[in-house]
Design an enzyme around this catalytic site. Structure first.
Site, PDB file in Angstrom:
ATOM      1  N   CYS A  66       0.846  -1.191   0.000  1.00 38.08           N
ATOM      2  CA  CYS A  66       0.000   0.000   0.000  1.00 38.08           C
ATOM      3  C   CYS A  66       0.885   1.247   0.000  1.00 38.08           C
ATOM      4  CB  CYS A  66      -0.917  -0.013   1.230  1.00 38.08           C
ATOM      5  SG  CYS A  66      -1.910   1.477   1.430  1.00 38.08           S
ATOM      6  N   CYS A 101      -4.708  -0.530   0.048  1.00 32.95           N
ATOM      7  CA  CYS A 101      -5.138  -1.753   0.724  1.00 32.95           C
ATOM      8  C   CYS A 101      -6.456  -1.470   1.433  1.00 32.95           C
ATOM      9  CB  CYS A 101      -4.094  -2.232   1.733  1.00 32.95           C
ATOM     10  SG  CYS A 101      -3.926  -1.145   3.169  1.00 32.95           S
ATOM     11  N   CYS A 109      -9.329 -16.537   3.266  1.00 29.73           N
ATOM     12  CA  CYS A 109      -8.694 -17.585   4.075  1.00 29.73           C
ATOM     13  C   CYS A 109      -9.690 -18.694   4.410  1.00 29.73           C
ATOM     14  CB  CYS A 109      -8.108 -16.997   5.350  1.00 29.73           C
ATOM     15  SG  CYS A 109      -9.281 -16.065   6.366  1.00 29.73           S
ATOM     16  N   HIS A 167      -9.305 -15.018  11.338  1.00 36.54           N
ATOM     17  CA  HIS A 167      -8.520 -15.646  10.271  1.00 36.54           C
ATOM     18  C   HIS A 167      -8.645 -17.157  10.381  1.00 36.54           C
ATOM     19  CE1 HIS A 167      -5.384 -16.083   7.288  1.00 36.54           C
ATOM     20  NE2 HIS A 167      -4.598 -16.742   8.132  1.00 36.54           N
TER      21      HIS A 167
END
Length: 476
Positions: A29, A49, A124, A427
């Site tokens: 970014c 980002c 993910c 995550h």
């Protein structure tokens, strides 16, 4: 959706010199230098980002096809960087006796040939499920052995597909893209594979997963298996996948679990049957119903619902057996679930009990870690102890006397773990065993691990594979 302003919004050409140096996957970014889910502005080519605020996605292109040309240009940059990196690694391997990708296993050198999956923006949840399924050998091998299907003809044949509106909506196949992804894993030819073609098909046929927000891995797994099952039933490219399954005697033998029609490899591997037994507490009438399942969702008993790790000795430790017992124990239905008794001809209080009538070849156990309280969906962060081998399911069977001594034993193949406090955040990673070794899959990063580390994980989804008849007495 089709963007009516796309032609006026795309201002950069594929050969623009404004792009940052290096391969696109290494870009950061321009503001915070983060390399998490970078994206490029199609107007000024700046790299930024962050999460997408809109769930819509663009499938059309400009009249000159600038978006597709830009994608191909970025992919060429990526491929060039990858080729150069692979050449550099090969030279290092030739000139150095120390290879970080080799380790000693039983006195011999073994190469880590595992391939990671790139995160395409909070994907993910998908990566963890794909890596788990890729390590279920019988399931994975079936798809990898399917014949390749060429979706394109003429000038585009043999080239990588970048999907745009001009290609049409009928030119997608979940089975084919799933097959390609599985084939790309465990080849050792690259450190990470980008599953954007599969993700595109997911967006097309599973609207719930469009956008880049975090999703539930269990929900995705169910949608994925259901759609694979439906597509296999219908056949693909003029070849009936169900016919292929019937030719495979190993998968079709004794398979009686059919969900939504004819059997496929999905039901042959993951399919089991539950007996749902309901008894009226007023007249004693018993009602039985058989329900097919692809996975079992288990509650974590309320007495264990506190944040506790395996290393904390105080208090009882919840085990997988506690969750299975809670699922199969006799339960009295509350006032909101009154049973319509056909003998009493009205809703009555009743009890319910589950029995497993048929065990699957691969037993998928989902621990219910997310639950609604008021307006929030909270996470149950309790550690649940689970066996890595010898899970004995015999005591949960409807007719255990009809099963052999080894037919009810299961060994762990993969574990999906959710890290974080909520289903919409956090995550996902996965642990899986391959050729006797355990690996940790964290998106594009794959590392070797050990059984002790796997056993300490706070499992969300567990994949157990039926043990083949052999000597052994390890049981849960």
């Amino acid at each position: 959706m089709e963007c009516p302003h796309l032609s006026s919004s795309v201002c950069i050409a594929p050969d623009s010199a404004k792009f940052p140096n290096g391969s696109p996957s290494s870009w950061c970014c321009s503001v915070c230098r983060s390399n998490k889910s970078p994206w490029v502005c199609l107007t000024c080519s700046s790299v930024h980002c962050g999460s997408y605020r809109c769930d819509d996605f663009v499938v059309n292109d400009t009249k000159l096809g600038l978006v597709q040309k830009l994608r191909e240009h970025l992919q060429n940059l990526e491929n060039s960087a990858f080729t150069a990196d692979r050449h550099r690694k090969r030279k290092l391997l030739e000139n150095s006796s120390l290879n970080s990708k080799l380790l000693k296993v039983n006195g011999s050198a073994a190469a880590i040939c595992a391939t990671g999956l790139r995160n395409l923006g909070n994907t993910c949840f998908m990566n963890a499920i794909l890596q788990s399924l890729s390590n279920i050998e019988q399931f994975c091998c079936y798809f990898k052995e399917l014949p390749a299907v060429e979706l394109r003809n003429g000038k585009t044949a043999g080239r990588r597909t970048y999907h745009t509106r001009s290609q049409g909506d009928n030119n997608v196949s979940l089975v084919e893209e799933f097959r390609k992804t599985l084939c790309a894993l465990w080849q050792g030819s690259q450190t990470a594979f980008s599953p954007e073609s599969l993700f595109y098909v997911v967006w097309k046929i599973m609207p719930n997963f469009r956008g880049y927000q975090q999703q539930d891995a269990h929900e995705f797994m169910r949608y994925l298996l259901d759609h694979l099952h439906l597509e296999l039933q219908g056949g693909f490219n003029g070849v009936s996948r169900s016919a292929i399954l019937q030719e495979n005697s190993t998968l079709s033998a004794n398979n009686k679990c059919c969900i939504n029609g004819a059997s496929t490899v999905v039901t042959a591997i993951f399919g089991g049957i539950l007996q749902n037994e309901v008894n009226c507490l007023i007249c004693g009438t018993e009602s039985r119903k058989f329900d097919p399942f692809l996975d079992l969702s288990l509650d974590i008993p309320s007495q264990f619902r506190s944040k506790r790790s395996k290393n904390q000795e105080s208090g009882l430790v919840c085990s997988l057996r506690d969750c299975l017992r809670s699922f199969t124990d006799l339960e009295e239905l509350d006032e909101t679930e009154l049973y319509m008794c056909h003998k009493c001809k009205k809703k009555q209080k009743s009890t319910k009990k589950f029995w497993i009538q048929k065990l699957p070849k691969v037993l998928c156990l989902h621990l219910k870690r997310f639950h609604w309280t008021a307006y929030l969906r909270n996470k149950v962060d309790t550690y649940v102890e689970f066996p890595l081998r010898g899970l004995d399911m015999k005591c949960y069977l409807l007719e255990p006397e009809n099963s052999g001594p080894e037919s009810c034993l299961y060994d762990l193949a993969a574990v999906v773990v959710h890290h974080g406090s909520g289903v919409g955040s956090g995550h996902y990673t996965a642990y899986a065993t391959h050729e006797g070794r355990w690996f940790h899959f964290n998106d594009s990063t794959v590392t070797m691990t050990d059984e002790e580390t796997v056993g300490k994980a706070k499992a969300y989804i567990l994949f157990y594979v039926e043990r083949q008849a052999r000597a052994g007495s390890d049981k849960l």
